[in-house]
Design an enzyme around this catalytic site. Sequence first.
Site, PDB file in Angstrom:
ATOM      1  N   ASN A   9       0.866  -1.185   0.000  1.00 62.38           N
ATOM      2  CA  ASN A   9       0.000   0.000   0.000  1.00 62.38           C
ATOM      3  C   ASN A   9       0.900   1.231   0.000  1.00 62.38           C
ATOM      4  O   ASN A   9       1.479   1.589   1.021  1.00 62.38           O
ATOM      5  CB  ASN A   9      -0.901  -0.027   1.245  1.00 62.38           C
ATOM      6  CG  ASN A   9      -1.790   1.207   1.336  1.00 62.38           C
ATOM      7  OD1 ASN A   9      -1.823   2.026   0.415  1.00 62.38           O
ATOM      8  ND2 ASN A   9      -2.501   1.338   2.440  1.00 62.38           N
ATOM      9  N   LYS A  11       0.074   4.215  -0.273  1.00 62.01           N
ATOM     10  CA  LYS A  11      -0.598   5.389   0.304  1.00 62.01           C
ATOM     11  C   LYS A  11      -0.367   6.602  -0.617  1.00 62.01           C
ATOM     12  O   LYS A  11      -0.315   6.431  -1.831  1.00 62.01           O
ATOM     13  CB  LYS A  11      -0.123   5.615   1.740  1.00 62.01           C
ATOM     14  CG  LYS A  11      -0.250   4.321   2.573  1.00 62.01           C
ATOM     15  CD  LYS A  11      -0.050   4.501   4.037  1.00 62.01           C
ATOM     16  CE  LYS A  11      -0.204   3.149   4.735  1.00 62.01           C
ATOM     17  NZ  LYS A  11      -0.114   3.221   6.182  1.00 62.01           N
ATOM     18  N   HIS A  93      -9.451   1.094   4.753  1.00 64.87           N
ATOM     19  CA  HIS A  93      -8.169   1.292   5.437  1.00 64.87           C
ATOM     20  C   HIS A  93      -8.355   2.211   6.645  1.00 64.87           C
ATOM     21  O   HIS A  93      -9.188   3.119   6.621  1.00 64.87           O
ATOM     22  CB  HIS A  93      -7.149   1.889   4.465  1.00 64.87           C
ATOM     23  CG  HIS A  93      -5.763   1.854   5.038  1.00 64.87           C
ATOM     24  ND1 HIS A  93      -5.299   2.824   5.884  1.00 64.87           N
ATOM     25  CD2 HIS A  93      -4.778   0.927   4.926  1.00 64.87           C
ATOM     26  CE1 HIS A  93      -4.072   2.495   6.259  1.00 64.87           C
ATOM     27  NE2 HIS A  93      -3.730   1.361   5.694  1.00 64.87           N
ATOM     28  N   GLU A  95      -6.780   4.635   7.648  1.00 68.42           N
ATOM     29  CA  GLU A  95      -6.660   6.074   7.363  1.00 68.42           C
ATOM     30  C   GLU A  95      -7.941   6.614   6.749  1.00 68.42           C
ATOM     31  O   GLU A  95      -8.329   7.760   7.007  1.00 68.42           O
ATOM     32  CB  GLU A  95      -5.429   6.314   6.475  1.00 68.42           C
ATOM     33  CG  GLU A  95      -4.146   6.116   7.284  1.00 68.42           C
ATOM     34  CD  GLU A  95      -3.012   5.449   6.549  1.00 68.42           C
ATOM     35  OE1 GLU A  95      -2.979   5.479   5.305  1.00 68.42           O
ATOM     36  OE2 GLU A  95      -2.140   4.861   7.240  1.00 68.42           O
ATOM     37  N   GLU A 163      -5.344  -5.036  10.313  1.00 73.00           N
ATOM     38  CA  GLU A 163      -4.308  -4.027  10.529  1.00 73.00           C
ATOM     39  C   GLU A 163      -4.590  -3.274  11.823  1.00 73.00           C
ATOM     40  O   GLU A 163      -5.360  -2.303  11.826  1.00 73.00           O
ATOM     41  CB  GLU A 163      -4.299  -3.020   9.375  1.00 73.00           C
ATOM     42  CG  GLU A 163      -4.059  -3.625   8.015  1.00 73.00           C
ATOM     43  CD  GLU A 163      -3.464  -2.605   7.046  1.00 73.00           C
ATOM     44  OE1 GLU A 163      -2.307  -2.791   6.685  1.00 73.00           O
ATOM     45  OE2 GLU A 163      -4.133  -1.631   6.696  1.00 73.00           O
ATOM     46  N   GLY A 169       2.525   2.227  10.787  1.00 74.49           N
ATOM     47  CA  GLY A 169       3.457   3.347  10.683  1.00 74.49           C
ATOM     48  C   GLY A 169       4.155   3.703  11.986  1.00 74.49           C
ATOM     49  O   GLY A 169       4.754   4.773  12.108  1.00 74.49           O
ATOM     50  N   SER A 209       3.503  -2.159  10.224  1.00 75.76           N
ATOM     51  CA  SER A 209       4.949  -2.196  10.449  1.00 75.76           C
ATOM     52  C   SER A 209       5.587  -3.539  10.081  1.00 75.76           C
ATOM     53  O   SER A 209       6.488  -4.026  10.765  1.00 75.76           O
ATOM     54  CB  SER A 209       5.279  -1.819  11.898  1.00 75.76           C
ATOM     55  OG  SER A 209       4.873  -0.481  12.164  1.00 75.76           O
TER      56      SER A 209
HETATM   57  P1  13P Z   1       3.102   0.402   7.564  1.00 80.88           P
HETATM   58  O1  13P Z   1       3.601  -0.896   6.964  1.00 80.88           O
HETATM   59  O2  13P Z   1       3.829   1.606   7.085  1.00 80.88           O
HETATM   60  O3  13P Z   1       2.995   0.299   9.062  1.00 80.88           O
HETATM   61  O4  13P Z   1       1.595   0.581   7.021  1.00 80.88           O
HETATM   62  C1  13P Z   1       0.719  -0.484   7.126  1.00 80.88           C
HETATM   63  C2  13P Z   1      -0.492  -0.171   6.356  1.00 80.88           C
HETATM   64  O5  13P Z   1      -1.270   0.704   6.712  1.00 80.88           O
HETATM   65  C3  13P Z   1      -0.739  -0.923   5.116  1.00 80.88           C
HETATM   66  O6  13P Z   1      -2.012  -0.676   4.625  1.00 80.88           O
END
Ligand code: 13P
Length: 246
Positions: A9, A11, A93, A95, A163, A169, A209
């Site tokens: 992803n 983002k 997601h 976010e 997740e 993150g 992560s």
């Molecule tokens: P990270 O791997 O940067 O923690 O992000 C995970 C994520 O949100 C994947 O959709």
Amino acid sequence: ARKFFVGGNWKMNGTKSEINDIVAFLKTGPLDPNVEVVVGVPAIYLTYVTSIVPGNVSVSAQNTYKVPKGAFTGEISPAMLLDNGIPWVILGHSERRNVFGETDELIAEKVQHALEAGLKVIACIGEKLEEREAGKTEEVVYKQTKAIADKIKSWDNVVLAYEPVWAIGTGKTATPQQAQEVHEKLRDWLSKNVNPDVSQTLRIIYGGSVTAGNAKDLAKEKDIDGFLVGGASLKPDFVQIVNARC
Ligand code: 13P
């Protein structure tokens, strides 16, 4: 057996030049042929990435709206993705939920419409830190899953991504045991509330992560069928994560 699935992803990251570098390491690989690999790309680069990725990598959008067309400024529909040869979308997601205020209900409607239109969906769920600390992890992920289950007829074209928000993150990866426990409970829930077949065939992937360093141990757990990778999907480490079971 459930085919191992690794999604990247990206983002809201990437320029054409950075994307060319990512595609170069995907081409060099080598990527384990037993793994389904999908990259989640910002909307404006979807067709560009589709035109340059190797054939063993598929492309996903990061969002779609819940109807085919109309007066919804700024939105993109599943029909538009399919018209451009994009087979996948990431929906729900954390976010989208927490930064953009998407509710369980809206996400479920988006998943329903995307599947009916013919897309494959990476549907994301996961608890926040305060929910985990309050002992509400199961309650939260069951509620998020139920909202989707109530609206869809088939899980055939769905990958469920667990997740935990506290792991995204932050560098605080869930331990293999923590992730396995939730994945196993989700299968139990699916067995009782959807059907036993779906509980055994649905791929449940972990995100939060994931790195080249921790992917191998996570991949050993029996109910972890792959990963959704954020930050590390922009780096050559992604190839090692794809190959975690090699
Ligand atoms: P990270 O791997 O940067 O923690 O992000 C995970 C994520 O949100 C994947 O959709």
